[in-house]
Design a protein around this motif. Structure first.
Motif: not given
Length: 237
Positions: A13-14, A19-22, A26-28, A75-78
């Motif tokens: 889970g971590r 991935v979902w947070a990082g 990172l994209g931003a 972009v990061g979320f995609v």
């Protein structure tokens, strides 16, 4: 009636949360950095992509900063969503194994499995005729997979028992069944273009001919499953 006993192996889970947070962060950060350095790049006489950087530099503040951060997050979320769609989970029971990637399930019958092992990040399930029933890339932890398969009585192998039988493929080499060279030739082109979907489909077609294939840095290596070795002589007839 006894409940079906299963073990599901998924990414921790971590790791999924990272991935979902990082990736959005990172994209931003990357796009904010591009926006912040646009004026400096435009000032360079021989800067690459001069036109796009001029366009970025022309956007007034604070719209430029907010826009860069917002687009980077999107972009990061995609990318995170695409990673989630490709994530593999393995459900192991005494009588079967279910491989689930992106909601698409594939079931392997326990009576057809002769062994399971990891080759790098690839989970490989061997059949009774030394063929590969599955070869799936994932970030699943090897210790979790080994414990789960052994808990349900599957033979967990420390390495590929047939590794010494593989031969480096070169075009038109003897020993392959009819059509084998053509499929390996097409697969070499797919690997060169990083077309994973086509390469996997061609692996399936080769398996139907009794050819087991793996790759190392886009070089292909092959062997015959035991079902087909007796049907083909060394000259490929």
């Amino acid at each position: 009636m006894n409940a079906r006993r299963t073990t599901v192996v998924t990414e921790p889970g971590r790791q999924v949360a990272l991935v979902w947070a990082g990736l959005p962060v990172l994209g931003a950060a990357v796009l904010w950095g591009v926006q912040a350095g646009a004026d400096w790049v435009v000032s360079l006489p021989f800067a690459p992509l001069h036109g796009p950087f001029e366009l970025v530099a022309s956007i007034p503040e604070p719209q430029a900063t907010f826009g860069a951060i917002g687009l980077g997050l999107l972009v990061g979320f995609v990318v995170a969503f695409m990673a989630a769609a490709e994530r593999l989970s393995v459900e192991i029971a005494d009588e079967s194994v279910i491989l689930n990637r992106g909601g698409t399930e594939r079931m392997l019958d326990r009576t057809q499995v002769s062994g399971v092992f990891l080759e790098g990040k690839k989970l490989v399930v061997l059949g009774l005729g030394t063929e590969e029933l599955a070869r799936e890339t994932s970030d699943l932890r090897g210790t979790d997979l080994a414990d789960a398969f052994q808990r349900h009585g599957y033979p967990w192998l420390t390495e590929d028992p047939y590794r010494g039988e593989y031969r480096r493929w070169v075009d038109d080499m003897p020993g392959l069944p009819p059509g084998g060279n053509a499929l390996l030739r097409a697969r070499a082109k797919a690997l060169k273009k990083n077309d994973t979907e086509d390469a996997n489909q061609l692996r399936t077609e080769l398996a139907r001919l009794g050819v087991v294939v793996r790759e190392d840095r886009k070089r292909q290596f092959w062997r015959l499953s035991s079902h087909d070795q007796a049907r083909i002589d060394p000259d490929g007839r």
